[in-house]
Enzyme design. Structure first.
Site, PDB file in Angstrom:
ATOM      1  N   CYS A   1      36.445  44.739  53.033  1.00 41.07           N
ATOM      2  CA  CYS A   1      35.758  46.022  53.216  1.00 41.07           C
ATOM      3  C   CYS A   1      34.239  45.899  53.140  1.00 41.07           C
ATOM      4  O   CYS A   1      33.619  45.365  54.044  1.00 41.07           O
ATOM      5  CB  CYS A   1      36.307  47.051  52.230  1.00 41.07           C
ATOM      6  SG  CYS A   1      35.932  48.769  52.696  1.00 41.07           S
TER       7      CYS A   1
ATOM      8  N   LYS B   1      36.906  40.169  46.097  1.00 40.07           N
ATOM      9  CA  LYS B   1      35.812  40.871  46.771  1.00 40.07           C
ATOM     10  C   LYS B   1      34.501  40.662  46.017  1.00 40.07           C
ATOM     11  O   LYS B   1      34.407  40.936  44.820  1.00 40.07           O
ATOM     12  CB  LYS B   1      36.165  42.359  46.854  1.00 40.07           C
ATOM     13  CG  LYS B   1      35.167  43.226  47.601  1.00 40.07           C
ATOM     14  CD  LYS B   1      35.730  44.643  47.691  1.00 40.07           C
ATOM     15  CE  LYS B   1      34.812  45.598  48.445  1.00 40.07           C
ATOM     16  NZ  LYS B   1      35.430  46.932  48.562  1.00 40.07           N
TER      17      LYS B   1
ATOM     18  N   GLU C   1      43.345  47.252  52.558  1.00 40.46           N
ATOM     19  CA  GLU C   1      42.785  47.096  51.219  1.00 40.46           C
ATOM     20  C   GLU C   1      43.584  47.909  50.191  1.00 40.46           C
ATOM     21  O   GLU C   1      43.927  49.057  50.438  1.00 40.46           O
ATOM     22  CB  GLU C   1      41.322  47.566  51.230  1.00 40.46           C
ATOM     23  CG  GLU C   1      40.596  47.357  49.909  1.00 40.46           C
ATOM     24  CD  GLU C   1      39.153  47.856  49.940  1.00 40.46           C
ATOM     25  OE1 GLU C   1      38.368  47.453  49.071  1.00 40.46           O
ATOM     26  OE2 GLU C   1      38.815  48.659  50.839  1.00 40.46           O
TER      27      GLU C   1
END
Length: 282
Positions: free
Chosen positions: A153, A116, A43
């Site tokens: 994540c 995300k 990430e």
């Protein structure tokens, strides 16, 4: 032939963007020498994990997608006939910023991006200071190696996105992360294997390593690596990576297992979306 060779990275912060880009170019070169056909970086791979502080100076790491970093790695993808997943800090326009992963196909073409969706805001993860929630859905990219998805994540704590990727036909989903010790350790062990088994595809989960104390001083956290691949039955593919060593994790995976497992367990046939209204109620 459904067996491919895939790789993920876990790396330390060097102190500046250019040296991080160069480090990851070397990862691609090493992967190419090992016959890797698809690779995903961690990430926000070319910067520090700045979410542990709230400081406007880190907005400077954002760039357009596609943009300079995607162009730089597109040439490497083309040269090595390798699919590359690039988790970058995206600026759509000034003040409109996303935690994004771009997907470059093996011929160097830009296939698209994932933003995300789930943005944490808690001690050491002040991400709402930096990112808007993703708004591009859960795309699955038809790449040279198969159908690839991305989940980033904190997303991994939310099963709905994993399922959306499966419904989109994903065979391999990458989950690039920046995860520190504490509440997350047990979840790191559980969530991706469970998601792989529930949704019947491969998952590759990678995490940073090291303590970025030169950047953040006492506010720095220690990332614990432990990157891994899991198969559609929830089993590890090979060993879990170390907690403190920079690694290029390379694994052979047989995407034919996706069809095999979905024949054994008909989860997609037997699901009941007509009964799930309460899941998406505000």
């Amino acid at each position: 032939m459904t067996t491919i060779k895939a790789a993920i990275t876990q790396a330390t912060w060097t102190g500046d963007k250019e040296s991080m880009l160069a480090k990851h170019e070397k990862f691609v070169e090493t992967a190419a020498a090992a016959g890797v056909q698809v690779i995903c970086f961690q990430e926000l791979f070319y910067g520090p994990y700045f979410g542990n502080v709230q400081d406007q100076k880190y907005y400077e790491y954002a760039e357009s997608v596609p943009g300079p970093t995607t162009a730089r790695f597109a040439e490497l993808a083309r040269r090595h006939n390798m699919v590359i997943v690039l988790p970058v800090y995206e600026e759509e326009q000034p003040g409109v910023l996303y935690n994004t992963a771009a997907v470059i196909d093996a011929d160097g073409s830009y296939l698209g991006k994932y933003r995300k969706h789930h943005i944490p805001h808690l001690p050491s993860f002040w991400e709402k200071f930096y990112f808007r929630p993703g708004n591009l859905g859960y795309p699955v990219f038809d790449t040279a190696v198969g159908k690839v998805g991305v989940y980033i994540c904190y997303d991994r704590h939310f099963p709905e996105g994993w399922r959306a990727l499966g419904l989109g036909g994903a065979e391999l989903v990458f989950n690039p992360s920046a995860t520190k010790p504490g509440l997350s350790n047990r979840l790191w062990e559980l969530e991706q294997p469970a998601a792989a088994a529930a949704n019947q595809y491969f998952i590759a989960a990678n995490n940073r390593i090291g303590t970025e104390s030169d950047e953040f001083g006492d506010a720095a956290v220690t990332f614990y690596g432990s990157s891994y691949f899991v198969d559609p039955r929830g089993n590890y593919v090979g060993e879990v990576a170390s907690t403190d060593t920079e690694e290029l994790v390379v694994r052979e995976i047989d995407l034919g297992v996706v069809r095999e497992v979905r024949g054994d367990w008909q989860f997609y046939r037997d699901r009941r979306p007509d009964s799930y209204d309460s899941i998406v109620a505000p």
